[in-house]
Design a protein around this motif. Structure first.
Motif, PDB file in Angstrom:
ATOM      1  N   GLU A   1       7.525   3.816  44.981  1.00  0.00           N
ATOM      2  CA  GLU A   1       7.125   5.147  44.516  1.00  0.00           C
ATOM      3  C   GLU A   1       6.555   5.077  43.095  1.00  0.00           C
ATOM      4  O   GLU A   1       5.557   5.739  42.782  1.00  0.00           O
ATOM      5  CB  GLU A   1       8.314   6.107  44.557  1.00  0.00           C
TER       6      GLU A   1
ATOM      7  N   GLU B   1      -1.945  -0.652  49.770  1.00  0.00           N
ATOM      8  CA  GLU B   1      -1.323   0.575  49.280  1.00  0.00           C
ATOM      9  C   GLU B   1      -2.184   1.233  48.200  1.00  0.00           C
ATOM     10  O   GLU B   1      -2.324   2.460  48.159  1.00  0.00           O
ATOM     11  CB  GLU B   1       0.071   0.275  48.719  1.00  0.00           C
ATOM     12  N   ASN B   2      -2.775   0.417  47.329  1.00  0.00           N
ATOM     13  CA  ASN B   2      -3.658   0.977  46.301  1.00  0.00           C
ATOM     14  C   ASN B   2      -4.924   1.556  46.911  1.00  0.00           C
ATOM     15  O   ASN B   2      -5.451   2.568  46.433  1.00  0.00           O
ATOM     16  CB  ASN B   2      -4.018  -0.103  45.284  1.00  0.00           C
TER      17      ASN B   2
ATOM     18  N   VAL C   1      -4.035   4.955  48.159  1.00  0.00           N
ATOM     19  CA  VAL C   1      -3.942   5.907  47.052  1.00  0.00           C
ATOM     20  C   VAL C   1      -5.326   6.321  46.589  1.00  0.00           C
ATOM     21  O   VAL C   1      -5.603   7.511  46.355  1.00  0.00           O
ATOM     22  CB  VAL C   1      -3.132   5.293  45.889  1.00  0.00           C
TER      23      VAL C   1
ATOM     24  N   ASN D   1       3.053   3.758  43.249  1.00  0.00           N
ATOM     25  CA  ASN D   1       2.092   4.779  43.668  1.00  0.00           C
ATOM     26  C   ASN D   1       1.687   5.672  42.497  1.00  0.00           C
ATOM     27  O   ASN D   1       0.515   6.035  42.350  1.00  0.00           O
ATOM     28  CB  ASN D   1       2.682   5.627  44.793  1.00  0.00           C
TER      29      ASN D   1
END
Length: 340
Positions: free
Chosen positions: A132, A207-208, A211, A135
């Motif tokens: 988290e 994950e990036n 985002v 993120n």
């Protein structure tokens, strides 16, 4: 009788306390996910920047109890999550126990306007907590990349009349050297190149990339694709896929007939593809080009179902075709029909 919290007695004059906090015996009943919580509203008013602090402040403009005198709040937040939230108001720390989802706790903090970072959260599952926090860091970092690196490239494409943009992110050490007479047969000449090792490393993590895609959607962009040049698509044939982005030529092969073929060096690099129009390849204006209709006269036949004998249908012809060219059909023989 329970004593009032220390933060109400220390460092605060009685004149600075809200009218609600001057009532030491007041309790309110909160209904969260079918569970009752009886609390002192002064816990909330000590944190006026949070949503509960504003709800139970002196005015209480938008907080009304139900017929039983209970306050139904935090819709969509589970009782176990809200119990952790109350720990924050009591001690300033969110103690996330085992069995409580860190992502759900994060969503509850966002909804209740509670700061979620390592100074306010303690969690046994460090992996979920660090995910988290990563993120959050990725959102802040990509905001910088977007304004300083990506937007100028998009503006340059828009000023040339383009409606979309394909950006390849190379490292600072990459060198692009194509043969002028034999460029790569891929259409890379239409791609924009952005040199940034930091952005290249940022996009290495899926994950990036997720985002970044979410932030681009928030900014109103369309048809967003973020990936790695050279990662093969499952829909393409292995032998026909190009293994990355061509940077420089490795060697030149001579083919029969004097034709030369340039072999390029390919590298795997991130790319961003996006558009700022509503629909790709479609104009919002009416195109008045005259085109003959290709409508299917028999929908049942198009579905492959058996058809019954029917009268022959003439092909559909546009009205502009009738005005431009004479009717190619032969005249109908027989008596001229009369109208009553």
């Amino acid at each position: 009788m329970a004593a009032r919290p220390d933060f109400q007695r220390e460092g605060r004059g009685e004149k600075n306390l809200s009218p609600l906090s001057r009532l030491p015996h007041e309790r309110v009943t909160l209904m969260v996910d079918g569970t009752h919580f009886v609390v002192d509203p002064a816990l909330f008013t000590a944190h006026p920047d949070t949503m509960l602090g504003r709800m139970f402040g002196p005015a209480r403009h938008f907080t009304r109890p139900n017929a039983k005198g209970e306050y139904e709040i935090a819709e969509g937040i589970g009782a176990s999550i809200f119990k952790v939230v109350l720990d924050f108001y009591k001690g300033g720390i969110l103690q996330c126990p085992e069995g409580v989802s860190v992502s759900e706790l994060r969503e509850a903090c966002d909804y209740l306007c509670i700061n979620f970072d390592y100074s306010t959260v303690r969690c046994r599952d460090l992996s979920a907590l660090l995910h988290e926090l990563s993120n959050d860091g990725a959102k802040r970092q990509f905001d910088v990349f977007l304004e300083e690196l990506v937007v100028p490239v998009m503006v340059s494409s828009a000023q040339e009349g383009e409606r979309e943009c394909h950006i390849v992110v190379l490292t600072d050490d990459d060198i692009v050297d194509w043969d002028h007479d034999n460029p790569p047969p891929m259409g890379e000449e239409y791609s924009q190149i952005l040199y940034s090792t930091k952005l290249y490393r940022f996009f290495k993590y899926i994950e990036n990339r997720d985002v970044a895609k979410a932030l681009l959607k928030e900014r109103g962009l369309k048809n967003i694709r973020i990936g790695i040049e050279g990662i093969l698509n499952m829909m393409c044939v292995w032998s026909s896929c190009i293994p990355g982005y061509p940077t420089c030529k490795e060697k030149v092969k001579r083919r029969p007939g004097g034709r030369s073929e340039v072999i390029y060096n390919y590298v795997q690099r991130p790319f961003i593809q996006l558009s700022w129009e509503k629909e790709e390849g479609k104009s919002r204006h009416v195109d008045f080009q005259c085109v003959r209709s290709k409508s299917v006269p028999n929908l049942i036949a198009s579905l492959g179902e058996p058809t019954r004998p029917a009268a022959t249908l003439n092909p559909q012809v546009d009205e502009l075709d009738r005005l431009i060219s004479p009717d190619p059909r032969p005249p109908v023989s027989g008596p001229t029909p009369t109208h009553q």
